[in-house]
Write an enzyme that holds these catalytic residues in place. Structure first.
Site, short mmCIF file in Angstrom:
data_model
loop_
_atom_site.label_atom_id
_atom_site.label_comp_id
_atom_site.label_asym_id
_atom_site.label_seq_id
_atom_site.Cartn_x
_atom_site.Cartn_y
_atom_site.Cartn_z
N GLU A 35 0.87 -1.17 0.00
CA GLU A 35 0.00 0.00 0.00
C GLU A 35 0.91 1.23 0.00
OE1 GLU A 35 -2.72 0.40 3.31
OE2 GLU A 35 -3.54 2.26 2.46
N ARG A 260 5.96 -12.88 9.37
CA ARG A 260 6.63 -11.61 9.12
C ARG A 260 8.04 -11.63 9.67
NH1 ARG A 260 2.62 -7.42 8.35
NH2 ARG A 260 4.07 -5.76 8.85
N LYS A 270 5.11 0.38 9.52
CA LYS A 270 5.04 1.74 9.00
C LYS A 270 4.50 2.71 10.03
CE LYS A 270 3.43 0.17 4.89
NZ LYS A 270 2.64 0.15 3.67
P1 ATP Z 1 3.38 -2.37 8.05
O1 ATP Z 1 2.90 -3.34 9.06
O2 ATP Z 1 4.81 -2.02 8.17
O3 ATP Z 1 2.52 -1.16 7.95
P2 ATP Z 1 2.06 -3.53 5.88
O4 ATP Z 1 1.89 -5.00 5.94
O5 ATP Z 1 0.90 -2.71 6.22
O6 ATP Z 1 3.32 -3.15 6.68
P3 ATP Z 1 1.97 -3.34 3.07
O7 ATP Z 1 2.28 -2.19 2.23
O8 ATP Z 1 0.55 -3.77 3.17
O9 ATP Z 1 2.56 -3.05 4.50
O10 ATP Z 1 2.90 -4.57 2.72
C1 ATP Z 1 3.16 -5.08 1.46
C2 ATP Z 1 3.57 -6.51 1.63
O11 ATP Z 1 4.72 -6.60 2.46
C3 ATP Z 1 2.48 -7.32 2.28
O12 ATP Z 1 2.29 -8.50 1.53
C4 ATP Z 1 3.01 -7.61 3.65
O13 ATP Z 1 2.58 -8.87 4.09
C5 ATP Z 1 4.52 -7.58 3.44
N1 ATP Z 1 5.20 -7.23 4.69
C6 ATP Z 1 5.08 -6.09 5.40
N2 ATP Z 1 5.84 -6.13 6.51
C7 ATP Z 1 6.47 -7.33 6.51
C8 ATP Z 1 7.39 -7.97 7.39
N3 ATP Z 1 7.81 -7.39 8.53
N4 ATP Z 1 7.84 -9.21 7.04
C9 ATP Z 1 7.42 -9.79 5.91
N5 ATP Z 1 6.55 -9.24 5.05
C10 ATP Z 1 6.07 -8.03 5.33
MG MG Z 2 -0.97 -2.89 5.37
#
Ligand code: ATP
Ligand code: MG
Length: 562
Positions: A35, A260, A270
């Site tokens: 996102e 994760r 984030k």
């Molecule tokens: P955050 O928790 O940091 O806000 P998010 O999951 O909301 O991260 P997205 O932009 O939705 O961020 O993530 C894009 C992809 O990256 C998703 O498929 C998510 O599962 C993966 N992702 C995000 N953080 C991690 C992590 N710590 N380890 C592995 N994959 C991750």
């Molecule tokens: Mg997200």
């Protein structure tokens, strides 16, 4: 691109088996779907490496798709930064995809659901919806609007689209099961009114699809075969499958969840990173102390080191916290091979070599890498005035201090043996200069009489060295778990995570070095020119170097000392 010691993981086994069974005609299509509401961090790198590596390994493809269905938080700067970060990590994605490109088709799918009696417009307020939803232990209650006629639903949804209602007045919900033990299946909202312009579709829409509706359909429209996501989406999988089962889509991707990445001494989210930036605990999203890819790049991390780290930690279903030391050791291994050696003095102490001719400048040859002759040599200059490290002198040194002290002899790297003959102090008694003599017979560092000199120290020529500021970094948090005992992670920030040294003296060859290019300052660690600070103009503006990482893991030792 993948390193040899990568272990086969469960996702790879699933895909292999699918190919053997000719599922999806043997095709493999994955995607990385961020996102665009912030900058990527090292956790995202795990997902990027996984998705691109699986596509590459099985001759498939991986789409970069922006999951941009929430215009309130998304911005073009994030889109740009994410693309350049994925490129920087070393992956090719062609033209990126955008969930917003599917808004028309998603809208048509929503209409189709209504026509099938599988979605309805609900007029409960947000609070009421929450109340009707029930809890983990109690079932939910049906919305009083659940049995609206298809005609009424079509009419209301159309008027939502035309902007006739305010935010929160109506939502479109999937009609599934308010009694389901899985809360995600209790008539989830799939569209809401949001009167916000979208970075890409402008004012065209005032209703936007929710994540769960957007994601599975975007996957299906792109022909994704394996939709890899982190574990928190496990409970969303029934909804992912339910939506695709109701609708006639090109394919039905398989969602597979993995754990994760978590790393100690830092935070990977984030939302938390945003707090650090907004409350000015760090200096922007690319602060070299942050685990953002932009910050790590500025600090001097290489994409190779990050990819190798992701290979080594592997992919599993079990949550764990990885030691920052492992990330740093991947970095050291990479920089050790890649970084030319140079000399820099962080806390300079002036030396005058009494018996060296006043106006002589000698040229000395130094190897750029001790093990790799292909990296060539460079010329260092030597003169009567040099700088050495303050820490390499002790006025009253213990026996095992193999550096400078009154009457002691040391080797200057690539140059001569020198002996300290006198010490100059200021009025407070602080040592400000050493007087030394050199042995002209020892050029290159060896005495013809074979006498042993144990210590070798680094130095720079005072007559042509460059002035610089150097930033040394330490862990961003004091505790390995910044949220230990439910603590607010801000309380756990390490006040000594940044130390900036001024008046550092670096050898002249660093004059035109490019930002991010790794060098080893002998005995001190790996460094790179800061990409931001050095772009400032003005003659008195010194270049700024970041220490990427120390040569050895001094952290473990330091901790023992406190
Ligand atoms: P955050 O928790 O940091 O806000 P998010 O999951 O909301 O991260 P997205 O932009 O939705 O961020 O993530 C894009 C992809 O990256 C998703 O498929 C998510 O599962 C993966 N992702 C995000 N953080 C991690 C992590 N710590 N380890 C592995 N994959 C991750
Ligand atoms: Mg997200």
């Amino acid at each position: 691109m993948e390193t040899e010691d990568r272990k086969t993981h469960f996702i790879e086994s699933i895909i292999s088996e699918d190919i053997q069974n000719n599922k999806n005609n043997g095709a493999v299509v994955t995607r990385f779907p961020p996102e665009p509401n912030g900058y990527l961090h090292i956790g995202h790198a795990k997902s990027i490496c996984l998705n691109f590596n699986m596509a590459n390994r099985f001759n498939g493809r991986c789409n970069l798709r922006f999951d941009d269905s929430n215009p309130a938080k998304e911005k073009q700067v994030y889109i740009d930064s994410i693309q350049s970060a994925v490129h920087w990590l070393g992956f090719e994605f062609g033209t990126p995809f955008y969930a917003s490109d599917y808004f028309d088709r998603l809208h048509d799918f929503a209409v189709e659901l209504i026509k099938k009696g599988k979605a309805y417009v609900c007029s409960l307020s947000a609070d009421q919806i929450r109340e009707y939803r029930g809890t983990l232990t109690e079932p939910g209650k049906d919305s009083p609007y659940r049995n609206r006629s298809i005609e009424e639903n079509l009419d209301l949804f159309d008027r939502m689209k035309k902007g006739e209602f305010e935010e929160g007045e109506h939502t479109l919900r999937a009609k599934i099961d308010m009694q389901s033990p899985n809360i995600n299946m209790r008539d989830p909202i799939i569209y809401r009114v949001k009167k916000a312009p979208h970075p890409r579709t402008g004012d065209k829409w005032c209703i936007y699809p929710m994540y769960d509706f957007t994601h599975c359909l975007s996957d299906a429209l792109e022909g994704i075969t394996h939709s890899l996501c982190s574990l928190e989406f496990e409970d969303h999988r029934p909804l992912y499958d339910w939506i695709l089962d109701q609708l006639d889509t090109p394919c039905h991707p398989q969602q597979i969840e993995f754990a994760r990445m978590n790393i100690n001494y830092t935070v990977l989210s984030k939302r938390k990173l945003q707090r650090l930036v907004e409350e000015n605990h760090v200096d922007g999203w690319d602060d070299p102390r942050l685990p953002t890819l932009e910050g790590m790049r500025r600090r001097g991390y290489t994409p190779e080191a990050i990819r190798r780290f992701c290979d080594i930690i592997g992919v599993s279903k079990k949550d764990s916290r990885i030691d920052m030391g492992l990330l740093e050791s991947c970095l050291r291994d990479d920089l050790n091979e890649r970084a030319p050696r140079v000399m820099g003095v962080l806390k300079p102490l002036k030396i005058t070599i009494e018996n060296y001719p006043d106006d002589l400048t000698e040229e000395l040859t130094a190897k750029n890498h001790p093990q790799n002759d292909d990296m060539g040599t460079r010329t260092l200059t030597f003169s009567k005035n040099i700088y050495v490290e303050q820490d390499d002198f002790m006025e009253d040194p213990p026996k095992k201090f193999f550096r400078l002290g009154p009457g002691r002899e040391v080797r200057l790297r690539y140059a001569y043996l020198i002996t300290c003959t006198d010490v100059v102090k200021d009025e407070t008694g602080r040592v400000i200069e050493l007087i030394c003599t050199y042995d002209p017979q020892t050029k290159g560092g060896n005495a013809p009489d074979g006498r042993k000199v144990k210590g070798t120290i680094h130095w720079v020529n005072a007559n042509d060295c460059i002035d610089a500021n150097v930033r040394l970094y330490d862990r961003l948090f004091k505790d390995e778990n910044p949220e230990k005992d439910k603590q607010d992670f801000i309380e756990n920030l390490n006040p000594e995570s940044l130390e900036e040294l001024e008046n550092c003296k670096l050898e002249k060859s660093l004059e035109n070095i490019l930002p991010e290019k790794a060098v080893q300052f002998e005995r001190l660690g790996y460094f790179c020119l800061d990409s931001k600070a050095s772009s400032k103009t003005g003659s008195e503006q010194n270049p700024v170097f970041n220490r990427t990482v120390t040569l050895r893991d001094t952290w473990a030792k330091m901790k023992g000392r406190h």
